[in-house]
Design a protein around this motif. Structure first.
Motif, PDB file in Angstrom:
ATOM      1  N   VAL A  16       5.014   5.370   6.878  1.00 60.21           N
ATOM      2  CA  VAL A  16       4.248   5.102   5.545  1.00 60.21           C
ATOM      3  C   VAL A  16       4.753   4.078   4.833  1.00 60.21           C
ATOM      4  O   VAL A  16       6.258   3.924   4.918  1.00 60.21           O
ATOM      5  N   PHE A  17       4.055   3.374   4.120  1.00 61.57           N
ATOM      6  CA  PHE A  17       4.807   2.390   2.975  1.00 61.57           C
ATOM      7  C   PHE A  17       4.722   3.089   1.332  1.00 61.57           C
ATOM      8  O   PHE A  17       3.401   3.276   1.181  1.00 61.57           O
ATOM      9  N   GLY A  18       5.856   2.783   0.737  1.00 59.60           N
ATOM     10  CA  GLY A  18       5.572   3.506  -0.656  1.00 59.60           C
ATOM     11  C   GLY A  18       6.870   3.719  -1.143  1.00 59.60           C
ATOM     12  O   GLY A  18       7.950   3.349  -0.759  1.00 59.60           O
ATOM     13  N   LEU A  19       6.939   4.759  -2.045  1.00 58.36           N
ATOM     14  CA  LEU A  19       8.291   4.917  -2.738  1.00 58.36           C
ATOM     15  C   LEU A  19       8.505   6.349  -2.552  1.00 58.36           C
ATOM     16  O   LEU A  19       7.680   7.485  -2.682  1.00 58.36           O
ATOM     17  N   ALA A  37      -2.848   2.629   3.580  1.00 59.22           N
ATOM     18  CA  ALA A  37      -3.135   1.638   4.457  1.00 59.22           C
ATOM     19  C   ALA A  37      -1.733   1.678   5.430  1.00 59.22           C
ATOM     20  O   ALA A  37      -0.528   1.761   4.912  1.00 59.22           O
ATOM     21  N   ASN A  38      -1.932   1.374   6.831  1.00 58.06           N
ATOM     22  CA  ASN A  38      -0.797   1.582   7.820  1.00 58.06           C
ATOM     23  C   ASN A  38      -1.056   0.283   8.690  1.00 58.06           C
ATOM     24  O   ASN A  38      -1.828   0.479   9.701  1.00 58.06           O
ATOM     25  N   THR A  39      -0.373  -0.642   8.418  1.00 59.59           N
ATOM     26  CA  THR A  39      -0.654  -1.904   9.164  1.00 59.59           C
ATOM     27  C   THR A  39       0.680  -2.045  10.146  1.00 59.59           C
ATOM     28  O   THR A  39       1.447  -1.428  10.044  1.00 59.59           O
ATOM     29  N   GLY A  84      -6.606   3.664  -0.821  1.00 59.05           N
ATOM     30  CA  GLY A  84      -6.092   5.065  -1.017  1.00 59.05           C
ATOM     31  C   GLY A  84      -4.716   5.248  -1.101  1.00 59.05           C
ATOM     32  O   GLY A  84      -3.887   4.673  -0.815  1.00 59.05           O
ATOM     33  N   PHE A  85      -4.271   6.575  -1.001  1.00 63.36           N
ATOM     34  CA  PHE A  85      -2.910   6.951  -1.235  1.00 63.36           C
ATOM     35  C   PHE A  85      -2.578   8.478  -0.712  1.00 63.36           C
ATOM     36  O   PHE A  85      -3.721   9.216  -0.489  1.00 63.36           O
ATOM     37  N   ASP A  88      -9.643   8.460   0.754  1.00 63.11           N
ATOM     38  CA  ASP A  88     -10.121   7.259   0.870  1.00 63.11           C
ATOM     39  C   ASP A  88     -10.658   7.012   2.395  1.00 63.11           C
ATOM     40  O   ASP A  88      -9.627   7.066   3.356  1.00 63.11           O
ATOM     41  N   LYS A  89     -11.886   6.335   2.577  1.00 58.06           N
ATOM     42  CA  LYS A  89     -12.373   6.114   3.863  1.00 58.06           C
ATOM     43  C   LYS A  89     -11.639   4.915   4.658  1.00 58.06           C
ATOM     44  O   LYS A  89     -11.438   4.830   5.807  1.00 58.06           O
ATOM     45  N   ARG A  90     -10.986   4.283   4.002  1.00 56.78           N
ATOM     46  CA  ARG A  90      -9.850   3.108   4.443  1.00 56.78           C
ATOM     47  C   ARG A  90      -8.668   3.564   4.841  1.00 56.78           C
ATOM     48  O   ARG A  90      -7.755   2.766   5.349  1.00 56.78           O
ATOM     49  N   ASN A  91      -8.271   5.025   4.723  1.00 55.11           N
ATOM     50  CA  ASN A  91      -7.017   5.604   4.885  1.00 55.11           C
ATOM     51  C   ASN A  91      -6.947   5.496   6.427  1.00 55.11           C
ATOM     52  O   ASN A  91      -7.590   6.061   7.026  1.00 55.11           O
ATOM     53  N   ASN A  92      -5.895   4.973   6.927  1.00 54.51           N
ATOM     54  CA  ASN A  92      -5.312   5.150   8.261  1.00 54.51           C
ATOM     55  C   ASN A  92      -3.881   5.387   8.534  1.00 54.51           C
ATOM     56  O   ASN A  92      -3.467   5.489   9.702  1.00 54.51           O
ATOM     57  N   ALA A  93      -3.383   5.912   7.548  1.00 54.70           N
ATOM     58  CA  ALA A  93      -1.881   6.135   7.530  1.00 54.70           C
ATOM     59  C   ALA A  93      -1.741   7.712   7.631  1.00 54.70           C
ATOM     60  O   ALA A  93      -0.699   8.182   8.115  1.00 54.70           O
TER      61      ALA A  93
END
Length: 318
Positions: free
Chosen positions: A104-107, A126-128, A137-138, A167-172
């Motif tokens: 995951v990307f974050g803090l 987001a997971n790219t 989303g988060f 969020d529907k765009r959430n893939n992480a």
């Protein structure tokens, strides 16, 4: 190497599971910079994707750390809080793989207290292949550890929580709003014993709630068996999970789904036993294991499974 022998069929194969290159370096005493990449198994091309890439701040005169970047998600639950480099079984259990994210990307921050520790994190959905963005989303995590031996010589009790905003765009993150784990890790002589209760609720696709129980004892059979500093471990695990509805549980992608027509059911349990020979701690070890698993499929749509999986492998890092 893996081999499945089940009522639904047989399969076997060899996996080069992961090849990772990277570095970490200390900057200005209080900072650590770390980057690691996944390499393709055939090295053509060498680069596959970024595994982790983050900056950690851990002041020498303070009892806290703060990391920002792409992180391995080792924050929640008994098994997911341990890196795959150090786990005592070949694979994590079914519900862990169904509920917990990968990278995951974050803090993320953690602080040590007299009673134990407190942790918290905020991550993009987001997971790219590299770094994420904050337009999808988060997710947020929080946890507390309390020094509590219970009936062991030493040990700690943990409560961890993961929130996904949906969020529907959430893939992480997996599609559960709430994931919680209550677990204990205890040491008694040559025994290291973990107990875990995990729950996943409010699925955003309408699937029912799920929960599971894991017992994970590891016993050190011998030290200095063949080499100075080596160790032989016996690892065992019992795992049970249940879903609210008929198709709320997902079979292990590795390797049970190799012999089934479907992959979902409602009740799952497994029993694992294995030996680990640590030649140089977890940095160089041979692993072998045998697991029996059973999935009930009340819907009768191809997810029923009953069989054995045999594992043997080498893990190393330096």
């Amino acid at each position: 190497y893996w081999s499945v022998d089940a009522d639904q069929g047989t399969a076997d194969g060899w996996d080069n599971r992961r090849i990772i290159f990277g570095f970490n370096t200390q900057l200005y005493q209080d900072f650590t910079l770390e980057f690691q990449i996944h390499a393709n198994a055939d090295f053509s091309p060498v680069y596959d994707e970024l595994y982790v890439g983050f900056l950690k701040w851990a002041p020498r005169d303070a009892d806290f750390e703060l990391s920002f970047g792409r992180l391995d998600y080792v924050f929640n639950g008994l098994e997911r809080s341990t890196s795959s480099k150090r786990i005592a079984t070949i694979e994590r259990s079914q519900l862990v793989n169904q509920l917990m994210p990968g990278e995951v990307f974050g803090l993320y921050g953690k602080t040590d207290k007299d009673f134990g520790s407190i942790q918290a994190g905020f991550f993009t959905g987001a997971n790219t292949e590299e770094f994420g963005d904050f337009d999808s989303g988060f997710g947020a995590t929080a946890g507390i550890e309390i020094h509590m031996p219970l009936f062991f010589e030493s040990g700690s009790l943990h409560l961890d929580y993961l929130y996904n905003d949906g969020d529907k765009r959430n893939n992480a993150f997996e599609l559960y709003r709430d994931v919680a784990s209550l677990w204990h890790q205890g040491q008694l002589g040559a025994w290291d014993v973990g107990l875990d209760l995990t729950y996943g609720g409010h699925n955003y696709e309408g699937r029912g709630d799920v929960w599971g129980f894991t017992l994970l004892p590891v016993y050190e059979l011998s030290q200095n068996l063949l080499l100075g500093g080596d160790a032989l471990q016996l690892a065992m695990r019992y795992h049970y999970s249940s879903g609210e509805g008929e198709n709320d549980l997902t079979l292990q992608r590795r390797y049970e789904q190799e012999v089934t027509q479907g992959n979902t059911g409602d009740h799952y349990q497994s029993l694992y036993a294995g030996l680990n020979y640590l030649l140089y701690g977890h940095k160089l070890k041979l692993m072998a294991g045998l697991e029996y698993a059973d999935m009930e499929d009340a819907a009768k749509d191809g997810g029923e499974y009953s069989g054995w999986t045999y594992f043997a492998g080498l893990r190393l890092y330096f």
